[in-house]
Design a protein around this motif. Sequence first.
Motif, mmCIF file in Angstrom:
data_model
loop_
_atom_site.group_PDB
_atom_site.id
_atom_site.type_symbol
_atom_site.label_atom_id
_atom_site.label_comp_id
_atom_site.label_asym_id
_atom_site.label_seq_id
_atom_site.Cartn_x
_atom_site.Cartn_y
_atom_site.Cartn_z
ATOM 1 N N UNK A 98 -34.181 -33.384 7.086
ATOM 2 C CA UNK A 98 -35.286 -34.160 7.635
ATOM 3 C C UNK A 98 -36.649 -33.643 7.191
ATOM 4 N N UNK A 99 -36.795 -32.316 7.074
ATOM 5 C CA UNK A 99 -38.116 -31.747 6.827
ATOM 6 C C UNK A 99 -37.968 -30.390 6.170
ATOM 7 N N UNK A 100 -38.868 -30.099 5.231
ATOM 8 C CA UNK A 100 -38.910 -28.788 4.589
ATOM 9 C C UNK A 100 -40.016 -27.968 5.231
ATOM 10 N N UNK A 101 -39.693 -26.717 5.573
ATOM 11 C CA UNK A 101 -40.631 -25.848 6.267
ATOM 12 C C UNK A 101 -40.970 -24.634 5.416
ATOM 13 N N UNK A 102 -42.180 -24.133 5.586
ATOM 14 C CA UNK A 102 -42.611 -22.889 4.957
ATOM 15 C C UNK A 102 -42.332 -22.853 3.462
ATOM 16 N N UNK A 103 -42.860 -23.831 2.763
ATOM 17 C CA UNK A 103 -42.752 -23.927 1.312
ATOM 18 C C UNK A 103 -41.305 -23.841 0.826
ATOM 19 N N UNK A 104 -40.409 -24.476 1.563
ATOM 20 C CA UNK A 104 -39.018 -24.517 1.124
ATOM 21 C C UNK A 104 -38.183 -23.343 1.558
ATOM 22 N N UNK A 105 -38.743 -22.408 2.347
ATOM 23 C CA UNK A 105 -37.958 -21.261 2.795
ATOM 24 C C UNK A 105 -36.896 -21.666 3.804
ATOM 25 N N UNK A 106 -37.130 -22.768 4.514
ATOM 26 C CA UNK A 106 -36.162 -23.263 5.487
ATOM 27 C C UNK A 106 -36.316 -24.772 5.607
ATOM 28 N N UNK A 107 -35.269 -25.403 6.139
ATOM 29 C CA UNK A 107 -35.278 -26.851 6.314
ATOM 30 C C UNK A 107 -34.847 -27.201 7.734
ATOM 31 N N UNK A 108 -35.329 -28.351 8.208
ATOM 32 C CA UNK A 108 -34.817 -28.932 9.438
ATOM 33 C C UNK A 108 -33.766 -29.950 9.031
ATOM 34 N N UNK A 109 -32.527 -29.732 9.442
ATOM 35 C CA UNK A 109 -31.427 -30.609 9.042
ATOM 36 C C UNK A 109 -30.724 -31.143 10.287
ATOM 37 N N UNK A 110 -30.088 -32.298 10.124
ATOM 38 C CA UNK A 110 -29.458 -32.972 11.253
ATOM 39 C C UNK A 110 -28.043 -33.394 10.902
ATOM 40 N N UNK A 111 -27.153 -33.260 11.865
ATOM 41 C CA UNK A 111 -25.779 -33.735 11.726
ATOM 42 C C UNK A 111 -25.415 -34.488 13.000
ATOM 43 N N UNK A 112 -24.891 -35.712 12.844
ATOM 44 C CA UNK A 112 -24.393 -36.479 13.991
ATOM 45 C C UNK A 112 -22.872 -36.346 14.035
ATOM 46 N N UNK A 113 -22.360 -35.857 15.145
ATOM 47 C CA UNK A 113 -20.916 -35.663 15.262
ATOM 48 C C UNK A 113 -20.212 -37.013 15.383
ATOM 49 N N UNK A 114 -19.184 -37.254 14.580
ATOM 50 C CA UNK A 114 -18.464 -38.539 14.645
ATOM 51 C C UNK A 114 -17.622 -38.646 15.911
ATOM 52 N N UNK A 115 -17.131 -39.854 16.172
ATOM 53 C CA UNK A 115 -16.330 -40.088 17.373
ATOM 54 C C UNK A 115 -15.069 -39.234 17.398
ATOM 55 N N UNK A 116 -14.511 -38.990 16.212
ATOM 56 C CA UNK A 116 -13.255 -38.231 16.153
ATOM 57 C C UNK A 116 -13.492 -36.750 15.868
ATOM 58 N N UNK A 117 -14.648 -36.228 16.222
ATOM 59 C CA UNK A 117 -14.948 -34.836 15.900
ATOM 60 C C UNK A 117 -13.989 -33.874 16.595
ATOM 61 N N UNK A 118 -13.493 -32.880 15.879
ATOM 62 C CA UNK A 118 -12.623 -31.879 16.505
ATOM 63 C C UNK A 118 -13.405 -30.924 17.422
ATOM 64 N N UNK A 119 -14.735 -31.036 17.404
ATOM 65 C CA UNK A 119 -15.558 -30.152 18.229
ATOM 66 C C UNK A 119 -15.747 -30.680 19.647
ATOM 67 N N UNK A 120 -15.280 -31.882 19.926
ATOM 68 C CA UNK A 120 -15.476 -32.492 21.247
ATOM 69 C C UNK A 120 -14.924 -31.581 22.344
ATOM 70 N N UNK A 121 -15.781 -31.278 23.323
ATOM 71 C CA UNK A 121 -15.367 -30.449 24.450
ATOM 72 C C UNK A 121 -15.505 -28.960 24.213
#
Length: 217
Positions: free
Chosen positions: A139-162
């Motif tokens: 989504x966004x680059x921070x501090x001259x590219x030293x870090x980024x703001x990134x996003x992940x949307x978990x799908x309906x069948x995500x194994x991480x649920x719960x």
Amino acid sequence: MRVAIAGAGAVGRSIALELVESEHRVMLIERDLAQIDPGAVPEAEWVNADACELASLEEAGIEGCDVVIAATGDDKVNLVVSLLAKTEFGVRRVVARVNDPRNEWLFSENWGVDVAVSTPRLLAALVEEAVAVGDLVRLLTLRQGQANLVEVTLPEATPLAGRPVRTLELPPDSALVTILRGGRVIVPQPDDALEPGDELLFVATAAVEEEIRAALM
């Protein structure tokens, strides 16, 4: 904060209005007299000057600003303003508008830019974020590219649920900073359970983005 904005066009004025509403002190610097309209942002200080001239910036008191925003429609001007603000006046935070995406590589710490904002890139990222489920979107680059703001949307069948947040095996140089869920903003705690559809926002270096993707998938 005291914020100076170079460029009082539509973009500069819009930024000024937002900052004034948040109770920051704003100074608009514009060299085109036709663009000077104190009534557009009455709470701001208006300065008719060329922000590319060292003497003009000195006279405007730029060294007393916490942030300088180079918001003109000319990338060359924005680069010069950024460089002067950082190197001559030691402004702590310099934000620059990128008009032509082909010039984005120039907007770096070498030109005094802390944060470069490219509207086409930002719009593309937001489109991706809106439609990409299960994929990592920058989504966004921070501090001259030293870090980024990134996003992940978990799908309906995500194994991480719960599963609690503490079970995520994230790589070094990454941090889960926010979970967006059904209109709520959640500051993640170790025992918070993840749910399908959660939007996870991370701050991370580019080098570990693939490892984050692997940890979530």
